[in-house]
Design a protein around this motif. Structure first.
Motif, mmCIF file in Angstrom:
data_model
loop_
_atom_site.group_PDB
_atom_site.id
_atom_site.type_symbol
_atom_site.label_atom_id
_atom_site.label_comp_id
_atom_site.label_asym_id
_atom_site.label_seq_id
_atom_site.Cartn_x
_atom_site.Cartn_y
_atom_site.Cartn_z
ATOM 1 N N THR A 97 82.464 -60.806 4.693
ATOM 2 C CA THR A 97 82.095 -59.822 2.894
ATOM 3 C C THR A 97 81.711 -57.970 3.230
ATOM 4 O OG1 THR A 97 79.530 -60.262 3.664
ATOM 5 C CG2 THR A 97 81.073 -61.955 2.563
ATOM 6 N N TYR A 98 81.947 -57.698 5.029
ATOM 7 C CA TYR A 98 81.789 -56.819 4.360
ATOM 8 C C TYR A 98 82.907 -55.099 4.369
ATOM 9 C CZ TYR A 98 83.906 -57.556 9.073
ATOM 10 O OH TYR A 98 84.121 -58.124 10.075
ATOM 11 N N LYS A 99 84.150 -55.969 3.651
ATOM 12 C CA LYS A 99 84.764 -54.785 4.347
ATOM 13 C C LYS A 99 84.318 -55.055 1.685
ATOM 14 C CE LYS A 99 87.837 -56.528 7.618
ATOM 15 N NZ LYS A 99 87.808 -55.400 8.463
ATOM 16 N N TYR A 100 85.707 -54.952 1.191
ATOM 17 C CA TYR A 100 86.099 -55.127 -0.538
ATOM 18 C C TYR A 100 84.249 -55.733 -1.216
ATOM 19 C CZ TYR A 100 90.465 -53.532 0.551
ATOM 20 O OH TYR A 100 91.675 -52.915 1.349
ATOM 21 N N ASN A 108 77.808 -68.029 8.731
ATOM 22 C CA ASN A 108 78.287 -67.420 10.657
ATOM 23 C C ASN A 108 78.967 -65.875 9.732
ATOM 24 O OD1 ASN A 108 77.742 -69.742 11.422
ATOM 25 N ND2 ASN A 108 80.086 -70.771 10.441
ATOM 26 N N THR A 109 79.802 -65.799 10.482
ATOM 27 C CA THR A 109 80.828 -64.617 10.735
ATOM 28 C C THR A 109 82.264 -65.216 10.835
ATOM 29 O OG1 THR A 109 80.201 -64.682 13.175
ATOM 30 C CG2 THR A 109 79.491 -62.174 11.222
ATOM 31 N N LEU A 110 83.253 -63.976 10.660
ATOM 32 C CA LEU A 110 84.829 -64.337 10.096
ATOM 33 C C LEU A 110 84.923 -65.068 11.646
ATOM 34 C CD1 LEU A 110 87.116 -64.686 8.860
ATOM 35 C CD2 LEU A 110 87.483 -62.369 8.639
ATOM 36 N N THR A 111 84.662 -64.450 12.605
ATOM 37 C CA THR A 111 85.537 -65.406 13.374
ATOM 38 C C THR A 111 84.789 -66.767 13.784
ATOM 39 O OG1 THR A 111 86.162 -63.319 14.890
ATOM 40 C CG2 THR A 111 86.086 -64.726 16.118
ATOM 41 N N VAL A 112 83.523 -66.916 13.814
ATOM 42 C CA VAL A 112 82.778 -67.919 13.906
ATOM 43 C C VAL A 112 83.673 -69.203 12.706
ATOM 44 C CG1 VAL A 112 81.346 -69.764 13.775
ATOM 45 C CG2 VAL A 112 81.528 -67.482 14.825
ATOM 46 N N ALA A 159 98.826 -60.043 13.975
ATOM 47 C CA ALA A 159 97.789 -60.554 13.465
ATOM 48 C C ALA A 159 96.459 -59.512 14.523
ATOM 49 C CB ALA A 159 97.850 -61.914 13.902
ATOM 50 N N PHE A 160 95.385 -59.600 13.661
ATOM 51 C CA PHE A 160 94.064 -59.087 13.863
ATOM 52 C C PHE A 160 94.228 -59.954 15.222
ATOM 53 C CE2 PHE A 160 89.841 -58.509 14.595
ATOM 54 C CZ PHE A 160 89.645 -56.867 14.158
ATOM 55 N N PRO A 161 93.418 -59.057 16.625
ATOM 56 C CA PRO A 161 93.108 -59.501 17.218
ATOM 57 C C PRO A 161 92.672 -60.603 17.566
ATOM 58 C CG PRO A 161 93.130 -57.609 18.053
ATOM 59 C CD PRO A 161 93.284 -57.110 16.485
ATOM 60 N N SER A 162 91.362 -60.901 17.343
ATOM 61 C CA SER A 162 90.244 -61.441 17.103
ATOM 62 C C SER A 162 91.243 -62.856 16.780
ATOM 63 C CB SER A 162 89.423 -62.128 15.263
ATOM 64 O OG SER A 162 88.312 -62.107 16.576
ATOM 65 N N ASP A 163 92.393 -63.099 15.299
ATOM 66 C CA ASP A 163 92.800 -64.534 15.319
ATOM 67 C C ASP A 163 93.422 -65.010 16.283
ATOM 68 O OD1 ASP A 163 92.238 -62.643 12.954
ATOM 69 O OD2 ASP A 163 92.891 -64.068 11.802
ATOM 70 N N SER A 164 94.392 -63.395 17.056
ATOM 71 C CA SER A 164 94.876 -64.151 18.428
ATOM 72 C C SER A 164 94.491 -64.792 19.433
ATOM 73 C CB SER A 164 96.100 -62.615 18.780
ATOM 74 O OG SER A 164 96.672 -62.144 17.963
ATOM 75 N N TRP A 191 94.604 -68.903 5.946
ATOM 76 C CA TRP A 191 94.247 -67.404 5.192
ATOM 77 C C TRP A 191 93.195 -66.819 5.759
ATOM 78 C CZ3 TRP A 191 99.253 -65.947 4.058
ATOM 79 C CH2 TRP A 191 100.238 -65.991 3.046
ATOM 80 N N ASP A 192 93.261 -65.729 6.573
ATOM 81 C CA ASP A 192 91.784 -64.773 7.154
ATOM 82 C C ASP A 192 92.218 -63.761 6.050
ATOM 83 O OD1 ASP A 192 90.780 -62.659 7.470
ATOM 84 O OD2 ASP A 192 90.802 -63.188 10.019
ATOM 85 N N LEU A 193 91.725 -64.026 4.682
ATOM 86 C CA LEU A 193 91.404 -63.077 4.050
ATOM 87 C C LEU A 193 90.107 -61.722 3.900
ATOM 88 C CD1 LEU A 193 90.349 -65.539 1.184
ATOM 89 C CD2 LEU A 193 93.188 -64.260 1.674
ATOM 90 N N ALA A 194 90.509 -61.414 5.515
ATOM 91 C CA ALA A 194 89.575 -60.511 5.470
ATOM 92 C C ALA A 194 89.658 -58.617 4.771
ATOM 93 C CB ALA A 194 89.172 -59.868 6.863
ATOM 94 N N HIS A 195 90.670 -58.679 4.223
ATOM 95 C CA HIS A 195 91.583 -57.639 3.688
ATOM 96 C C HIS A 195 91.887 -57.915 2.569
ATOM 97 C CE1 HIS A 195 90.997 -54.356 7.159
ATOM 98 N NE2 HIS A 195 91.380 -56.190 7.946
ATOM 99 N N ALA A 196 91.950 -58.977 2.532
ATOM 100 C CA ALA A 196 92.417 -60.076 0.575
ATOM 101 C C ALA A 196 91.202 -59.724 -0.176
ATOM 102 C CB ALA A 196 93.002 -60.529 0.714
#
Ligand code: PLP
Length: 423
Positions: free
Chosen positions: A242-245, A103-107, A132-137, A217-222
């Motif tokens: 997986t599109y960031k780091y 899937n994607t992160l929010t899913v 928090a990132f809006p999607s998480d809220s 944990w939301d690890l989008a940036h970790a």
């Protein structure tokens, strides 16, 4: 501190980049150099040169085998998502059976909340960071509503102290100790998207677990940015893109982690689909699911092979460099960029809001500049070929990426900020 361009070149000669040649570099939009200095890998990582080969391998198999590609060939698609588990586990400190791409992160955040938000009348709060990132809220608020709670009451947002930019670990732990009995789930950003703060994940997880709170944990940036030990820290769940780091392309597939402790629990609440059925019995077409004792039990749908190919290519680079070397380089680059920006800050109105302590940050530096930051970032790109990104209201984010950013890129980045601020 030698802030000359010559010194930046000397540093590059002394400490060469571990994998720059393995990434496609962008042309510069402006400035004196042909290639861009790219600082937005925290938003969208650069493309590995091997990505096209990995994707083409799948396209080739499809063109040659059609439906047989699901079961035959070097990498049958039926199992395609499983091929990355070992390498992905190494990046986040997990056993291969604890992770899956899907899937994607929010899913994935929703799927994890379906399992790890188990509210009761006494204990139904979800804790997130105020920024928090809006999607998480949106995700946690929608889960509260879905279970019949008022999101304004059920969601607890952690704020930094007045006048401070980031959360203090002791304050987070105090909330857990004092209000833990009312908290069902905590879901925080490992590295905050806005401030770049790396939370003390081990300490917060331990405190939350002690208070019988599910902690995720939301690890989008970790993920791929800082060393993680999800298994050893005893984290309940995590999800990341997986599109960031992790350099797997725009909108690339995401991943999730579920701790081994939960994997054998047949009665766990979970949203299910046929790829969460054991591969051996999946085509038995039974109406009752036969789940494996792995994170794959959370997978819903057919393996999106074309979407997974890029992460296979990217993870090979992570394996060849290794997280310890990557972290060491990340600190060298960010320390250097911080000292260049600090010199500038004595003359210009900018503030680094990311914590300075190495243990509290990854590659991303968030710089507060009280100006129109979108316009500022655009000018850095167009005038100097430097690509940062910006987040409202007043943050410029610059992430020197350990796999491909050079010291000279950092010098150019600081130089572009200086020139734009001084005119
Ligand atoms: C911290 C964080 N969480 C969630 C998301 C949402 O990710 P997606 O759009 O892949 O669902 C992002 C996207 O940048 C993010 O940075």
């Amino acid at each position: 501190m030698d802030n000359t361009e010559r010194h930046a070149h000397e540093l590059d000669a002394a400490y060469p980049s571990p994998a720059r040649s393995q990434f496609m570099q962008l042309p510069a939009a402006g400035g004196a150099y042909p290639l861009a200095a790219y600082f937005a890998g925290n938003s969208l990582g650069l493309q590995p040169v091997t990505t096209a080969t990995a994707v083409n391998e799948v396209l080739g198999a499809w063109s040659q085998r059609g439906v047989h590609g699901h079961f035959t060939g070097e990498h049958p698609w039926m199992y395609y998502h499983e091929y990355v588990n070992e390498a992905l586990g190494r990046v986040v400190g997990a056993k291969p059976e604890e992770v899956s791409v899907m899937n994607t992160l929010t899913v994935n955040l929703h799927l994890m909340l379906a399992s790890f938000y188990r509210p009761t009348a006494q204990r139904h709060k979800i804790v997130i960071e105020d920024y928090a990132f809006p999607s998480d809220s949106y995700a946690v608020r929608s889960h509260a509503r879905l279970r019949g709670y008022d999101p304004d009451e059920a969601i607890m947002r952690l704020r930094p102290r007045a006048g401070e930019n980031v959360l203090r670990t002791e304050d987070v732990i105090e909330v857990i100790e004092q209000q833990g009995a009312s908290i069902a789930t905590m879901m925080l950003g490992g590295v905050n998207y806005l401030t770049g703060e790396w939370m003390d994940m081990a300490a917060i997880t331990a405190a939350a677990r002690k208070a019988q709170i599910f902690v995720g944990w939301d690890l989008a940036h970790a993920a791929g940015n800082v060393p993680l030990s999800l298994h050893d820290w005893d984290v309940d769940f995590a999800a990341w893109c997986t599109y960031k780091y992790l350099n797997s392309g725009p909108g690339a597939i995401a991943a999730a982690f579920v701790h081994e402790r939960h994997l054998a629990d047949r009665d766990i609440q979970r949203l299910e689909g046929w790829y969460g059925n054991r591969a051996e019995t999946r085509f038995g077409m039974n109406p009752i699911i036969d789940t494996p004792s792995t994170a794959e039990a959370w997978v819903l749908s057919t393996s999106p092979t074309l979407a997974i190919a890029p992460i296979r290519a990217s993870l090979e680079i992570f394996d060849s460099v290794g997280m310890p070397a990557l972290r060491q380089r990340s600190l060298q680059l960010t320390d250097y960029l911080i000292s260049l920006l600090d010199e500038l800050a004595t003359r210009a109105p900018l503030e680094i809001v990311t914590p300075r302590e190495a243990a509290r940050r990854g590659s991303q530096l968030s710089i507060r500049i009280n100006t129109d930051v979108a316009e500022f970032a655009k000018r850095m790109d167009e005038n100097w070929g430097v690509i940062p990104d910006d987040r409202k209201p007043n943050i410029i984010r610059m992430a020197p990426i350990p796999l491909y950013t050079s010291f000279h890129d950092c010098w150019r980045g600081a130089d572009a900020v200086a020139r734009e601020l001084h005119g």
